[in-house]
Design a protein around this motif. Structure first.
Motif: not given
Length: 94
Positions: A76-92
């Protein structure tokens, strides 16, 4: 939004970058895209589901998220400009 990519218009300094890995990349149909900065991770994820549908929604429910390389515990924290979000699904494997 840019009609060709579904990503928000505006200069890069007003955006965040979303990078998809493994099954998230397959579900989104791309390796990376952008969203408007200043919104929360939950808000950005809602927009991504709207763009890409149920397949990505299922992946996002199980995924972990890094914001600038750090595990995101407060969605719920606002994301700062220039941030990078990595989406990591579960890995086997290990």
């Amino acid at each position: 939004m840019r009609p060709d990519t579904g990503t928000p218009q505006g200069p890069p300094e007003t955006q965040v970058t979303i990078r998809y890995f493994a099954g998230a990349r397959a579900a989104a149909g791309r390796a990376e895209e952008h969203a408007v900065a200043g919104r929360t991770l939950d808000e950005v994820l809602d927009d991504l589901v709207g763009r890409h549908g149920d397949r990505l929604a299922r992946v996002l429910r199980a995924a972990s998220f890094l914001v600038d390389g750090v595990t995101c515990h407060d969605r719920r924290t606002p994301l700062p400009a220039g941030a990078t979000i990595d989406v990591l699904p579960p890995f086997a494997g290990g």
